[in-house]
Design a protein around this motif. Sequence first.
Motif, mmCIF file in Angstrom:
data_model
loop_
_atom_site.group_PDB
_atom_site.id
_atom_site.type_symbol
_atom_site.label_atom_id
_atom_site.label_comp_id
_atom_site.label_asym_id
_atom_site.label_seq_id
_atom_site.Cartn_x
_atom_site.Cartn_y
_atom_site.Cartn_z
ATOM 1 N N VAL A 7 29.637 40.891 46.573
ATOM 2 C CA VAL A 7 30.865 40.232 45.888
ATOM 3 C C VAL A 7 31.858 41.544 45.773
ATOM 4 O O VAL A 7 31.368 42.632 45.387
ATOM 5 N N SER A 8 33.056 41.197 46.044
ATOM 6 C CA SER A 8 34.168 41.943 45.858
ATOM 7 C C SER A 8 34.434 42.315 44.400
ATOM 8 O O SER A 8 34.774 41.448 43.758
ATOM 9 N N ASN A 9 34.123 43.470 43.876
ATOM 10 C CA ASN A 9 33.982 43.651 42.368
ATOM 11 C C ASN A 9 35.078 44.978 42.389
ATOM 12 O O ASN A 9 34.506 46.048 42.353
ATOM 13 N N TYR A 11 36.416 45.749 39.167
ATOM 14 C CA TYR A 11 35.966 46.263 37.883
ATOM 15 C C TYR A 11 34.944 47.276 37.572
ATOM 16 O O TYR A 11 35.267 48.357 36.804
ATOM 17 N N TRP A 12 33.965 47.319 38.268
ATOM 18 C CA TRP A 12 32.906 48.017 38.023
ATOM 19 C C TRP A 12 33.252 49.609 38.383
ATOM 20 O O TRP A 12 33.028 50.411 37.881
ATOM 21 N N ILE A 57 39.111 41.251 32.818
ATOM 22 C CA ILE A 57 37.821 40.752 33.188
ATOM 23 C C ILE A 57 37.351 39.772 32.313
ATOM 24 O O ILE A 57 36.797 38.612 32.936
ATOM 25 N N ASP A 60 38.974 36.801 34.046
ATOM 26 C CA ASP A 60 38.359 36.195 35.183
ATOM 27 C C ASP A 60 37.284 35.307 34.858
ATOM 28 O O ASP A 60 36.778 34.577 35.407
ATOM 29 N N ASN A 163 31.065 43.630 32.110
ATOM 30 C CA ASN A 163 30.886 43.985 33.614
ATOM 31 C C ASN A 163 29.526 43.453 34.043
ATOM 32 O O ASN A 163 29.505 42.903 35.048
ATOM 33 N N TYR A 166 29.768 39.915 34.641
ATOM 34 C CA TYR A 166 30.617 39.595 35.853
ATOM 35 C C TYR A 166 29.701 39.922 37.098
ATOM 36 O O TYR A 166 29.816 39.055 38.136
ATOM 37 N N LYS A 167 28.938 40.797 37.170
ATOM 38 C CA LYS A 167 28.131 41.194 38.433
ATOM 39 C C LYS A 167 26.925 40.269 38.548
ATOM 40 O O LYS A 167 26.687 39.766 39.611
ATOM 41 N N GLU A 169 24.037 40.398 38.246
ATOM 42 C CA GLU A 169 22.820 40.990 39.352
ATOM 43 C C GLU A 169 21.633 40.599 39.015
ATOM 44 O O GLU A 169 21.327 40.414 37.736
#
Length: 306
Positions: A7-9, A11-12, A57, A60, A163, A166-167, A169
């Motif tokens: 994923v284009s991120n 923010y990280w 963020i 988003d 974050n 958002y990720k 993972e």
Amino acid sequence: MQKEVFVSNLYWPIYKNLEKEVAELSNWVHFDDKQLSVYSVKISELLIRCSVEIESISKDLYLENGGALPEEGDLYFDTDCLKFLDEKWKLSKKVVIPSSPNFHFETENKKSLTPLHKSFKRGTSGADWKKAYQAVKHERVKSLAKGNLGNLLGALGALFILNLYYKKEVFSLGKDSSGNSISANCGSDLFSVLVHKQTGHDGNGKYIKSDEFDKSIYYVNWTHETGTEFQKSMNDMNQRVNELFFIHPKVLKYISENNVANYKGNLAWDALGQQEYVRVLQQAQREFPIKSEQLEYEARVNLSDV
């Protein structure tokens, strides 16, 4: 082992740069309970940069997770976005732990932070870091003392949590049902998070939550694929157990001789006795083995919908 997330991120990397600058600052200032009121222009700058990232963020995350744009007026990062996300994920309860070797906090409320608590409120009811951000943004000289280490850590901790959400993972744990192999810092050099260990499931396969669940940003559970297969094997076995019980001559005889319309006990146990009851269970398990040995585990972001 961590699964790849393609994923284009944007923010990280920015968050990591902010972390790097705070880590460098901790080489010059002793981060302990007494020093949290230390302030400077540099700390104020970092606080503002963290908060600007939080504004972006959170918007988003709001839009990506079902939030609607207002028909009139602006979309506000706090009263709209953070409020929506808090209702959805209980972010105000999520804990981050300052865990850098350069952090030397002693009191409990400094060793464990809930930086998004009251983050969606405004005025005097809002989070301290957010009140400080608004103050130094609008009146830098007059409010410089609010650009201090305590408020900076609050804003950075809030940004870290956002974050992670958002990720989203997922960490593959293999057979590690306890989650010991997951790194609690989740890529941070300054913070760690609570990981809710798997405590089991009820008879319907529903995840059992401890008191720590709402505070935890990650939780350990079966993978969807192996958990579904396991639960299906349990259901098949239980269905076969019921079939065997209610075709058993002793159970049929017990039913015919007793009023079982409002029976509240274990009818099969009473009809068969312990030895025969266990034998029936063992037969069902031989015919429909429970696939527990195939279970694998993963750690997922806590979206409060387990």
